[in-house]
Design an enzyme around this catalytic site. Structure first.
Site, PDB file in Angstrom:
ATOM      1  CB  SER A  28       2.842  -7.810   1.564  1.00 14.57           C
ATOM      2  OG  SER A  28       1.824  -7.652   2.520  1.00 14.57           O
ATOM      3  CB  THR A  66      -0.932  -0.023   1.234  1.00 17.60           C
ATOM      4  OG1 THR A  66      -1.797  -1.134   1.085  1.00 17.60           O
ATOM      5  CG2 THR A  66      -1.754   1.237   1.362  1.00 17.60           C
ATOM      6  CE  LYS A  80      -2.733  -4.548   8.233  1.00 14.44           C
ATOM      7  NZ  LYS A  80      -2.817  -4.594   6.765  1.00 14.44           N
ATOM      8  CE1 TYR A 126      -5.844   0.641   0.366  1.00 12.79           C
ATOM      9  CE2 TYR A 126      -4.089  -0.234  -1.008  1.00 12.79           C
ATOM     10  CZ  TYR A 126      -4.734  -0.168   0.211  1.00 12.79           C
ATOM     11  OH  TYR A 126      -4.292  -0.916   1.263  1.00 12.79           O
ATOM     12  CD  GLU A 132      -5.018 -25.692  27.667  1.00  9.25           C
ATOM     13  OE1 GLU A 132      -5.780 -26.596  27.304  1.00  9.25           O
ATOM     14  OE2 GLU A 132      -5.404 -24.640  28.216  1.00  9.25           O
ATOM     15  CB  THR A 137       0.817  -3.383   6.387  1.00 15.42           C
ATOM     16  OG1 THR A 137      -0.464  -3.352   5.752  1.00 15.42           O
ATOM     17  CG2 THR A 137       1.480  -2.030   6.298  1.00 15.42           C
ATOM     18  CG  ASP A 138      -2.322  -7.414   4.074  1.00 15.57           C
ATOM     19  OD1 ASP A 138      -2.586  -6.519   4.904  1.00 15.57           O
ATOM     20  OD2 ASP A 138      -3.027  -7.617   3.074  1.00 15.57           O
TER      21      ASP A 138
HETATM   22  N1  LIG Z   1      -1.554  -1.894   3.919  1.00 16.89           N
HETATM   23  C1  LIG Z   1      -1.080  -2.796   3.052  1.00 16.89           C
HETATM   24  O1  LIG Z   1       0.049  -2.694   2.675  1.00 16.89           O
HETATM   25  C2  LIG Z   1      -1.984  -3.907   2.649  1.00 16.89           C
HETATM   26  C3  LIG Z   1      -1.713  -4.576   1.336  1.00 16.89           C
HETATM   27  N2  LIG Z   1      -2.725  -5.573   1.095  1.00 16.89           N
HETATM   28  C4  LIG Z   1      -0.355  -5.275   1.296  1.00 16.89           C
HETATM   29  O2  LIG Z   1      -0.002  -5.937   2.227  1.00 16.89           O
HETATM   30  O3  LIG Z   1       0.323  -5.179   0.307  1.00 16.89           O
END
Ligand SMILES: NC(=O)C[C@H](N)C(=O)O
Length: 337
Positions: free
Chosen positions: A67, A20, A173, A34, A294, A100-101
């Site tokens: 990602s 992103t 995340k 986007y 457990e 970020t994923d």
């Molecule tokens: N905020 C992001 O970067 C999400 C995006 N789907 C990625 O991981 O490329």
């Protein structure tokens, strides 16, 4: 005079992978709708002219993907390029722009396999650069600030999001949409404010220079997969993953990494057939799985993932399995990294 200041500045390479932070939306009101991985690294750098005050910055486009689509081959490609740059005398720090994923997975992978004390900083954004209050510019500025700072050396792979400096091992995340998305159960290591770093904690686990793993000796990663647990779960997913060639299965368990009585026999059987079973927890903030709590791990010859979430446990298991197939060694590695 200009040449003099340029000489004093650190040399930082920005490796762009997409996400992103390189995303673009149709209008400034589109913060969540986007396309990721659209903007090239040169444009990203040109978008933050103040980077030139922090470091001599140059960019390289390593890949251009969202990602969630990253593969093990992508990880190896990126890891090997980072190692080459870290070996180069005229590179002082490396920044990786990333979606970020799966940012937390890549950051942890690099933390395990890069034999360098030079700063490696992974950064992303929650909003594309075209959106109102886009967070990528400042996150990138902070990443370059941290990567060019000698104080950042030897602290493991770092992540700069939302003004915080996080350990690439611990950070995850934890929230989507919002810009305060990245959290660590053990807290951030520091803050970046107006291009200056303020440090408060150091990582306790083995990383980079102190790691027994080296990207230069890794040419492929074994198949390790994750099965998610919940009420009324069956053993179907576990069996299918093993049948498909998984060398280890990460049990994304409830609570303390507990295992349903409907699944236990299948996992015992899979272990007998050579598949490593690693118990982790999918609780949202700070899972912590203890051996023989457990489940009788000693009896079953299973491994526990310690505080690693399922996706981080997968990364460590893949890296560890390049060196050992022994479950006791695997457990030692899970305690130490
Ligand atoms: N905020 C992001 O970067 C999400 C995006 N789907 C990625 O991981 O490329």
């Amino acid at each position: 005079k200009e040449a003099e200041t340029q000489q004093k500045l650190a040399n930082v390479v920005i490796l762009a992978t997409g996400g992103t932070i390189a995303g673009a939306g149709a209008s400034a009101a589109n913060s969540a709708t986007y396309q990721a991985a659209k903007v090239g690294v040169d444009k990203l750098i040109a978008g933050v002219p103040e980077l030139a005050n922090l470091a001599n910055v140059r960019g390289e486009q390593v890949m251009q993907i969202a990602s969630e689509s990253i593969t093990n081959e992508n990880l190896l490609q990126l890891g090997k390029r980072v190692a080459e740059l870290a070996d180069s005398k005229d590179v002082d720090g490396i920044v990786i722009t990333h979606g970020t994923d799966t940012l937390e997975e890549t950051a942890y992978f690099l933390n395990l396999v890069e034999k360098t004390d030079k700063p490696i900083v992974v950064v992303g954004s929650m909003r594309p650069g075209t959106a109102m209050s886009a967070d990528g510019m400042l996150n990138l500025y902070n990443a370059v600030a941290v990567a060019s700072d000698k104080q950042s050396r030897g602290k493991g792979v770092l992540v700069t999001m939302n003004d915080e400096i996080q350990s690439g091992r611990d950070v995850s995340k934890s929230i989507n949409i919002k810009t305060e998305a990245f959290k660590s159960a053990w807290g951030p290591m520091g803050m970046v404010v107006e291009g200056k770093s303020y440090w408060f904690r150091l990582p306790a686990k083995r990383h980079t220079m102190d790691s027994e793993f080296d990207i230069k000796t890794i040419s492929s990663l074994p198949a390790v997969d994750i099965a998610y647990s919940y009420g009324n779960v069956s053993d179907t997913a576990y069996k299918a993953l093993a049948q498909n060639g998984a060398k280890a299965i990460i049990h994304a368990g409830t609570g303390n990494g507990s295992v349903s009585s409907r699944v236990v026999p299948a996992l015992q059987e899979l272990r007998k057939n050579g598949v490593q079973i690693i118990r982790s927890s999918h609780v949202n903030q700070g899972g912590f799985v203890l051996r023989n709590a457990e489940q009788p791990d000693d009896k079953n010859d299973w491994v526990v993932a310690h505080d690693l979430n399922p996706q981080k446990a997968r990364i460590l298991a893949m890296v560890a399995l390049t060196k050992t197939q022994d479950s006791k060694e695997l457990q030692r590695i899970f305690w130490e990294y």
